[in-house]
Design a protein around this motif. Sequence first.
Motif, short mmCIF file in Angstrom:
data_model
loop_
_atom_site.label_atom_id
_atom_site.label_comp_id
_atom_site.label_asym_id
_atom_site.label_seq_id
_atom_site.Cartn_x
_atom_site.Cartn_y
_atom_site.Cartn_z
N THR A 1 60.80 47.34 3.12
CA THR A 1 61.31 46.36 2.16
C THR A 1 61.15 44.93 2.66
O THR A 1 61.59 43.98 2.01
N GLU A 2 60.55 44.77 3.82
CA GLU A 2 60.35 43.44 4.39
C GLU A 2 59.23 42.72 3.63
O GLU A 2 58.24 43.33 3.21
N ASN A 3 59.41 41.40 3.48
CA ASN A 3 58.45 40.58 2.73
C ASN A 3 58.04 39.36 3.54
O ASN A 3 58.16 38.22 3.09
N VAL A 4 57.53 39.61 4.74
CA VAL A 4 57.10 38.51 5.59
C VAL A 4 55.98 37.73 4.92
O VAL A 4 55.88 36.51 5.05
N PHE A 5 55.12 38.43 4.19
CA PHE A 5 53.97 37.79 3.56
C PHE A 5 54.36 36.88 2.40
O PHE A 5 53.53 36.14 1.88
N ALA A 6 55.63 36.95 1.97
CA ALA A 6 56.09 36.14 0.83
C ALA A 6 57.13 35.11 1.24
O ALA A 6 57.90 34.63 0.40
N ALA A 7 57.18 34.76 2.51
CA ALA A 7 58.10 33.72 2.96
C ALA A 7 57.72 32.39 2.32
O ALA A 7 56.54 32.14 2.02
N PRO A 8 58.70 31.52 2.04
CA PRO A 8 58.40 30.26 1.34
C PRO A 8 57.29 29.46 1.99
O PRO A 8 56.41 28.91 1.30
N GLY A 9 57.32 29.35 3.31
CA GLY A 9 56.28 28.57 3.98
C GLY A 9 54.89 29.17 3.82
O GLY A 9 53.89 28.45 3.68
N ILE A 10 54.82 30.50 3.82
CA ILE A 10 53.52 31.17 3.67
C ILE A 10 53.02 31.05 2.23
O ILE A 10 51.83 30.82 2.00
#
Length: 534
Positions: A357-366
């Motif tokens: 469920t992690e969304n590292v690829f959708a972080a605001p900075g990215i």
Amino acid sequence: MASAHPRPAGLPASSNGTPIKKRKVRKGTQSCWECKRRKIRCTFAAPTDSICDGCKSRQTKCISQEYQDEPPSAGRKVDRIKRMESIIEGLVKHNKSPSTGEKDVLGGNQDSKDSVLTATQDVSDAEDSKAVNKRDSSPSFFIPMGVETSSPRDLCRYLISLWPNQSDLDYILDAQVSISVLLHCVVCQPYEGYFEKYIAPARQLLQRPTEDLHPVLAARNMLLLVTLLISVPPSTIDENPSLRKNHRSLTVRVFNAATRLVTSNDDLMGSIEGIECAMLECMYLVNLGNLRRAWLANRRGMVLAQMMGMQTGKSTSSIVVLDHKTLDRVRPDYMWFRLVCADRHLSLLLGLPQATTENVFAAPGILESHPPLERFERIMTVACSLILQRNIAESNDLETTYEIDKTLQRASTLLPPQWWLMATPDAISVSARDDTAFKETVRLMNQFIYHHLLVQLHLPYMMVHSTADPRYDYSKMTVANSARAILTRFTAFHGTIISTAYCRCMDFIAFIAATTLCMAHIEARRQHAWPTAG
């Protein structure tokens, strides 16, 4: 009683030829030895019968317990042994050529190796010809014994033996197919410049591998080859007699060899090229419509990526690269996003749990560092995860549903209004060398996914009566409109040349949309007939 029956004929005799004497038995004993061993009731059709019903049906000797049981016959055991020997001998004769091939593949001079590999390929053709008309990619396929445990060089040599001849390969590469349809699922770098950077070396990747190549690199080329094979239009195949004869068997043989010998071997797959093989395998299975196997293949790729630390979104020293040229086409962070994206969408279709469920690829900075289309794709992947979490919780919370709906609405505003128009058949079916086909195909697939997410999001409220909450009307209208949009695009897509081979997820999405639209019409008529029904 047992004594009431006459002594059966054919009683065993002693070693000197005299009949065996009667023995004392417990009073009331009536069963014969055979029925006693089987622990079943011994019955006779008539009191004068000498053979019980069970022994008649089994065609065995019926010997009363008044007499000594017949000793085990050695001849019966010998017959069984001879029968087993004949079966084994038949199997050896049937596999005589493969057995010889095993010795030659693993050792011997080069001439004998080449001849055996040719013979092995002929056997494989014969085995795979039985499955030419099957849609699945798992028909019988022969792999010589010992190849799976052979050295990487011998394994690569066997994989090379399955490679098509150069004339057929050139014909496949020159066929008018949209390579964008085949490769968009494994785009592991930004869209901008992807077409120019990747399509140019495609012919180089599909050159005949050399014996010193790592088996994973050879398997990657083979999996890329099968994606091209299944995309060649039937009219193009008919123009080439050699390809028309061996097209299906070649596809099955190449795919099964790559997956059984390489992608299923964990000792070989610990590299970024191994993950790419898992993604290509997933794409091929999705194109066949085998979504469960595709889900498993993609999940294996995710596990390998997690072992290398790709889920962190940062470069790490644990990433293994077999060929440094791979990094010109693949970025690990993009690869991880594509793996997660495929996992969530397949899980939503199959009703299976997502891997993370992690969304590292959708972080605001990215997100801010990517163009609108890629931001749109990443937000849709996050929304898909939220829908899966809601479905697992079995919650009908309208607030959660509408929060996800607002997320999708905000994502849709990232793209201009003309982007949402239907892709024209002429734009999709242009030459594979035109990047317009690539862009239009990506646009079409993203439109399918967006409307499918809306259908899945609001579908639980389709059969709820409108008087319960006015917001249910919005869900019903959204589902109906999205289902119509899916079916309209699906119908138009089938008028293009690339509709002969495409992502079969579209079939499932279209089926769900058609079923949903039927439900919407049934529910509308029901509420019109019974307006006060709960």
